[in-house]
Scaffold this motif. Structure first.
Motif, short mmCIF file in Angstrom:
data_model
loop_
_atom_site.label_atom_id
_atom_site.label_comp_id
_atom_site.label_asym_id
_atom_site.label_seq_id
_atom_site.Cartn_x
_atom_site.Cartn_y
_atom_site.Cartn_z
N SER A 145 -16.69 7.83 14.62
CA SER A 145 -15.96 7.27 13.49
C SER A 145 -14.30 8.39 13.23
CB SER A 145 -16.69 8.48 11.96
OG SER A 145 -15.71 8.29 10.78
N LEU A 146 -13.23 6.67 13.36
CA LEU A 146 -11.92 7.21 12.90
C LEU A 146 -11.27 6.62 11.88
CD1 LEU A 146 -9.60 7.78 14.51
CD2 LEU A 146 -9.00 6.11 15.27
N GLU A 147 -10.85 7.52 11.69
CA GLU A 147 -9.67 7.61 10.11
C GLU A 147 -8.91 7.65 10.26
OE1 GLU A 147 -11.47 9.99 6.41
OE2 GLU A 147 -9.63 10.46 6.43
N ILE A 148 -8.02 6.35 10.23
CA ILE A 148 -6.42 5.65 10.76
C ILE A 148 -6.14 5.83 9.11
CG2 ILE A 148 -5.22 4.24 11.52
CD1 ILE A 148 -7.94 3.52 13.46
N ARG A 149 -4.88 6.99 9.17
CA ARG A 149 -3.64 6.57 7.97
C ARG A 149 -2.83 5.90 8.36
NH1 ARG A 149 -5.87 12.51 5.49
NH2 ARG A 149 -7.66 12.58 5.76
N ILE A 150 -2.10 5.09 7.19
CA ILE A 150 -1.53 4.31 7.00
C ILE A 150 -0.42 4.02 5.99
CG2 ILE A 150 -2.07 3.06 9.10
CD1 ILE A 150 -3.52 1.19 7.07
N SER A 151 0.72 3.22 6.28
CA SER A 151 1.36 3.91 4.57
C SER A 151 1.35 2.49 3.86
CB SER A 151 2.24 4.05 4.31
OG SER A 151 3.20 5.02 5.34
N PRO A 152 0.70 2.25 2.84
CA PRO A 152 0.74 1.50 2.24
C PRO A 152 1.95 0.22 2.36
CG PRO A 152 0.84 3.12 -0.18
CD PRO A 152 0.86 3.56 1.42
N GLN A 153 1.85 -1.08 1.77
CA GLN A 153 2.84 -2.35 1.72
C GLN A 153 3.47 -2.16 -0.05
OE1 GLN A 153 4.65 -3.09 4.79
NE2 GLN A 153 2.85 -1.47 4.96
N ASN A 154 3.77 -3.04 -0.14
CA ASN A 154 4.50 -3.46 -1.38
C ASN A 154 4.11 -4.02 -2.13
OD1 ASN A 154 7.37 -1.19 -0.74
ND2 ASN A 154 8.45 -2.43 0.01
N THR A 155 3.93 -4.91 -1.02
CA THR A 155 3.10 -6.04 -2.31
C THR A 155 1.33 -6.30 -1.59
OG1 THR A 155 2.93 -7.72 -0.40
CG2 THR A 155 4.53 -7.74 -1.82
N ALA A 156 0.68 -6.91 -2.48
CA ALA A 156 -1.18 -7.04 -1.81
C ALA A 156 -0.81 -7.71 -0.58
CB ALA A 156 -1.89 -7.47 -2.75
N TYR A 157 -0.36 -9.27 -0.17
CA TYR A 157 -0.13 -9.46 0.77
C TYR A 157 -0.12 -8.78 2.18
CZ TYR A 157 1.27 -13.94 3.70
OH TYR A 157 1.00 -14.28 5.09
N GLU A 158 1.31 -8.38 1.56
CA GLU A 158 2.02 -7.16 3.08
C GLU A 158 1.09 -5.84 3.53
OE1 GLU A 158 6.25 -7.39 2.27
OE2 GLU A 158 5.52 -5.95 1.45
N ASN A 159 -0.10 -5.69 2.60
CA ASN A 159 -1.69 -4.67 2.97
C ASN A 159 -1.63 -5.96 3.45
OD1 ASN A 159 -0.49 -2.42 1.41
ND2 ASN A 159 -1.18 -3.12 -0.24
N GLN A 167 -0.32 -2.88 -6.48
CA GLN A 167 -1.01 -4.36 -5.65
C GLN A 167 -2.32 -3.58 -4.76
OE1 GLN A 167 1.42 -6.04 -5.27
NE2 GLN A 167 1.95 -5.95 -7.09
N ILE A 168 -2.65 -2.47 -4.90
CA ILE A 168 -3.72 -1.93 -3.79
C ILE A 168 -4.36 -2.81 -4.64
CG2 ILE A 168 -5.03 -0.30 -3.11
CD1 ILE A 168 -2.65 1.37 -2.58
N ILE A 169 -4.93 -2.65 -5.96
CA ILE A 169 -5.54 -3.04 -6.53
C ILE A 169 -5.61 -4.80 -6.51
CG2 ILE A 169 -6.58 -3.78 -9.17
CD1 ILE A 169 -5.40 -0.24 -9.59
N ARG A 170 -4.54 -5.27 -6.51
CA ARG A 170 -4.57 -6.47 -6.70
C ARG A 170 -4.89 -6.69 -4.76
NH1 ARG A 170 0.65 -9.58 -7.00
NH2 ARG A 170 -0.38 -11.52 -6.40
N PHE A 171 -4.49 -5.75 -4.25
CA PHE A 171 -5.39 -6.43 -2.57
C PHE A 171 -7.00 -6.06 -2.55
CE2 PHE A 171 -6.18 -3.57 0.92
CZ PHE A 171 -6.85 -4.38 2.57
N ARG A 172 -7.46 -5.16 -2.97
CA ARG A 172 -8.51 -5.36 -2.90
C ARG A 172 -9.07 -6.27 -3.44
NH1 ARG A 172 -10.99 -0.02 -2.49
NH2 ARG A 172 -12.23 -0.46 -4.75
N ASN A 173 -9.24 -7.40 -4.81
CA ASN A 173 -9.44 -8.10 -5.74
C ASN A 173 -9.48 -9.18 -4.99
OD1 ASN A 173 -10.79 -6.59 -7.54
ND2 ASN A 173 -8.49 -6.65 -8.79
#
Length: 864
Positions: free
Chosen positions: A403-417, A481-487
């Motif tokens: 198991s590898l947990e990869i940490r990354i920075s979120p982007q500005n929009t759902a699409y970019e994420n 935007q993360i919530i939009r990305f998830r939906n």
């Protein structure tokens, strides 16, 4: 420290390329007066007489080794390098590994001397001695050891639950390849100049007049030397007909090259010429192999396009260069002395630039780490380099990874994420279109960055912006935007399983992230989506850096309380929970420098926690804390609270602490000096902390709501609260902190919250002097410590071992476990007996390995 190690550090870290190129020293002649001057600067545990004797000892020792191993009459720095490598390394199953009993020593040595130099020297001397002809250069950037039992324990499966993607790439090695291919790249030149203005390495000048060459000029020297050495080796291999003809065309043949390398100003005028030579060499390599696009030196390795997926191939060019030249030196096929002086200068320049990209200095604190972290991508650009960074970060430890947990920075929009995550998955190469395998071994966590608060100028302050107003606004947008990305992109969002906040703690407390962590943690995707998107788990960097241990312990509770952390969530680092209290204050000379606001918060928090945890024997400390509170509250708050709010209100240490409990709420709800039901109803459930029911009453307590209002909206309190005070810490305070630390350990343990330890990261950033001092031993000692009292009082926390930024800290997950094991095995009691039983150490390691897998945010890891 071993004298052999110290001598080699003088040769390969504390010597400068300038001294070699100007003839002050050479690879086969290191004058005693130069050695002794450096020994005085870097080996202060010896007297001048002892350092003189050390020089004589080194000459005799290395002379005997050179004569015995290579049948050479004279010693040189490269024979000394081979001697040290022979002392530390061994071949096992056709791989170069470190002797386990010297593994922690290897870690110390390679802090200053690049692993590549030692491994190349080891392999070259074996080949020169007729043992074998080494032809591949694919070893890992951080090699392992020959302890079969420990290796087999780790082969059962590992989980890295704290892995920052781009900080985990071998940044220096990738940067060096870019540097050696490019001279005229303005981005590279600008980054070198930026680093030059804020050097971090600890090189000490020989005199006031000793002017350190700029990194830009050293870069040019290294590019030119590497090009010349590569051409000489290609000619020997029959890959080109005449190196001399090409070098003469550019005016770099024989003695002319030495003169050019010595003249910094003239060298700067040669930039275009050096780049032209480099392009010619790259064209030759590209004609010979398509891999020349990565690094022209790969042409000499014999690799071709079919080999491009081999691990670590991209680093083979430089390894081949160093190995080939040393093989010639150790045998009878050596080049002339100028060639080996150029190689020596090349390695010293490489070491100097490496010291500015990889964290190798002795400075403690997160500030030091952040400087290195910000430099990590300055030389790397283009899609190929991003791909190489990701591949090398992820796959260098893949062999035992469950198991590898990869940490990354979120982007500005759902699409970019969605685009970013899709691209990363594509590079890692484990997808079938957008349909992900149910048995994946990696997942992503969005980590938000912390930052210092910016107080507006008084004349521009309207009284409507709370602490960290800009950061809070940015976080709200990101969360939305993360919530939009998830939906909207559930097939991709299902690979993001958690959220985190990282970077510098001081000046940015957990309260800043409280509302978005609750919002994201509570979010459940819409029904009817094609893919399952699990709720987000929480982890948070906390207790890693602090101005006082009380400050760090308070941050731990703020993290758990304000972010509503639950069983299965995790704390990143948390070193303050287990660090040796008395040692920490001793290092600080029982004095802290801390902002008034933070000190006042700590005092009120400590006083009330002593009562809540029912800590005994702290009566003197409680009286002291109460007096400190009265004084600093008066200085900071009472002088700045409006008179109508002072009248009839009883501001004391209790309601101040209760007001602190509200800091997880959205500040704007209190902008009128009281809790606003209207604002709350128009916001959302997550804007207040519903988990702690006492807050329902506290929000409507006049003193509490007023104190919370002034904390956020009084310009004077915010401004004066940042002023730092020097506080002497009495012994009874330290004794009380030790008891409070133990109570906080139990606080975390009872909630089932995991601790992500990162041994090397914690060791380098904190005040620890060795791996044996790591807090993990105070977190969990089941089966390790035979002492009943030690076992009975240990909280037995839910812990894991991880890498953090393994590219910056030069480590791997297997090595993190191994540093701990080797350190514990070597630890002794006062009477000289071993403190820990070897098999008990390995059982302890195995327990922590299993807990790491259990901490993973993936589902059933054991089935993967």
């Amino acid at each position: 420290m071993h004298n052999l190690d110290s001598i080699l550090k003088i040769y390969f870290k504390n010597t400068t390329a300038k001294e070699v190129l100007e003839g002050t020293v050479s690879y086969n002649k290191y004058p005693p007066e130069v050695f002794q001057k450096k020994a005085m600067m870097y080996m202060k545990h010896y007297s001048d007489t002892e350092n003189e004797g050390l020089y004589e000892y080194a000459q005799e020792y290395f002379h005997a080794y050179a004569e015995g191993a290579f049948r050479q009459r004279e010693e040189n720095v490269f024979c000394a390098l081979a001697n040290l490598a022979d002392n530390l390394l061994i071949m096992q199953e056709s791989k170069v590994v470190c002797r386990y009993e010297r593994f922690v020593r290897w870690r110390d040595v390679t802090t200053d001397i690049d692993e590549t130099n030692l491994i190349c020297a080891f392999l070259a001397q074996r080949t020169a001695s007729g043992m074998e002809c080494y032809r591949t250069f694919l070893w890992d950037n951080t090699i392992g050891h020959n302890n079969t039992q420990l290796n087999r324990i780790l082969q059962r499966g590992l989980a890295d639950n704290h892995f920052h993607l781009f900080g985990s790439a071998p940044v220096f090695e990738l940067s060096w390849i870019q540097l050696m291919q490019n001279v005229n790249d303005k981005r590279i030149r600008d980054h070198l100049k930026k680093i030059d203005r804020a050097r971090r390495s600890s090189y000490t000048y020989n005199s006031v007049q000793d002017i350190r060459p700029s990194l830009e000029s050293q870069h040019l020297q290294a590019v030119l030397i590497r090009a010349v050495l590569t051409l000489l080796l290609w000619e020997e291999q029959g890959l080109i007909s005449s190196a001399r003809n090409l070098l003469e065309r550019y005016g770099y043949a024989d003695h002319a090259l030495g003169a050019i390398l010595r003249q910094q100003n003239f060298l700067m005028d040669e930039k275009s010429n050096i780049q032209a030579l480099t392009e010619d060499i790259k064209n030759i390599a590209a004609y010979g192999t398509k891999l020349g696009d990565y690094d022209y030196a790969l042409y000499g390795t014999g690799c071709n396009a079919d080999d491009q997926e081999l691990p670590n191939l991209i680093f083979s060019g430089d390894r081949w260069l160093i190995y080939s030249l040393l093989k010639g030196l150790y045998s009878e096929k050596r080049y002339n002395d100028r060639v080996y002086d150029w190689l020596y200068a090349y390695l010293l320049i490489k070491a100097d630039i490496r010291s500015e990209i990889v964290q190798i200095n002795d400075n403690i604190g997160l500030d030091n780490f952040i400087v290195y972290s910000k430099r990590k991508s300055g030389f790397l650009n283009g899609k190929n380099m991003v791909k190489n960074m990701i591949e090398n970060a992820v796959f260098s430890d893949r062999k035992n990874m469950k198991s590898l947990e990869i940490r990354i920075s979120p982007q500005n929009t759902a699409y970019e994420n969605a685009v970013m995550i899709s691209e990363y998955i594509r590079i890692i190469g484990r997808t079938d279109g957008y349909r992900l395998s149910s048995k994946e071994w990696f997942y992503f966590v969005f980590h938000f960055s912390k930052c210092q608060d910016q107080l507006p100028d008084r004349e521009n302050y309207t009284g409507e912006s709370c602490r960290h107003y800009q950061k809070r606004s940015s976080l709200k947008r990101q969360a939305h935007q993360i919530i939009r990305f998830r939906n909207q992109y559930p097939g991709i969002a299902g690979k993001v399983l958690g959220i985190d906040a990282c970077s510098q703690e001081i000046g940015c407390r957990p309260e800043v992230f409280a509302t978005i962590f609750r919002r994201l943690g509570q979010h459940v995707c819409e029904e009817g989506l094609e893919y399952e998107v699990p709720q987000l788990k929480k982890t948070y960097h906390v207790g890693e850096e602090f101005l006082d241990i009380a400050d760090g312990l308070r941050a731990i509770e703020e993290c758990v309380r304000f972010l509503n952390m639950q069983c299965g969530d995790r704390i990143g680092h948390g070193t303050v929970l287990g660090i040796d209290v008395h040692s920490w204050y001793k290092v600080k000379h029982n004095t802290i420098i801390i902002p008034v606001q933070d000190y006042l918060d700590n005092v009120a928090w400590m006083y009330n926690k002593i009562i809540e945890f029912q800590i005994e024997g702290c009566d003197i400390l409680r009286d002291y804390l109460n007096k400190e509170f009265d004084f600093y509250f008066s200085e900071l708050y009472e002088k700045n609270i409006r008179s109508q709010h002072l009248t009839g209100n009883n501001f004391n240490i209790y309601n101040y602490y209760n007001a602190w409990k509200l800091r997880g709420d959205e500040p704007s709800l209190y902008i009128d000096g009281r809790f606003s039901k209207e604002r709350y109803q128009n916001a959302g459930r997550y804007v207040v902390d519903h988990l702690h029911r006492e807050n329902r009453v506290l929000r409507h307590n006049e003193e509490c709501s007023l104190l919370y209002y002034y904390y956020h909206y009084s310009w004077d309190i915010r401004s004066q609260g940042t002023k730092r005070k020097e506080i002497h810490i009495p012994q009874f305070y330290i004794d009380g902190i030790e008891k409070l630390q133990k109570a906080m350990q139990n606080f975390v343990s009872e909630r089932g919250i995991g601790i992500e330890t990162n041994p090397t990261s914690n060791y380098l950033i904190s005040v620890m002097n060795s791996y044996e001092e790591h807090p993990i031993l105070r977190f969990y000692n089941k089966g390790l410590d035979a002492d009943y009292e030690e076992k009975n009082t240990c909280p037995q926390l839910f812990v894991s071992v991880n890498t953090d930024d393994k590219g910056i800290f030069r480590t791997s997950l297997e090595n993190e476990f191994s540093y701990l094991a080797a350190s514990l095995e070597s630890e002794e009691k006062p009477n000289g007996e071993k403190k820990y039983n070897r098999q008990m150490v390995y059982q302890w390691i195995d327990d922590i390995r299993e807990m790491g897998i259990e901490q993973s945010f993936l589902g059933n890891v054991e089935e993967n």
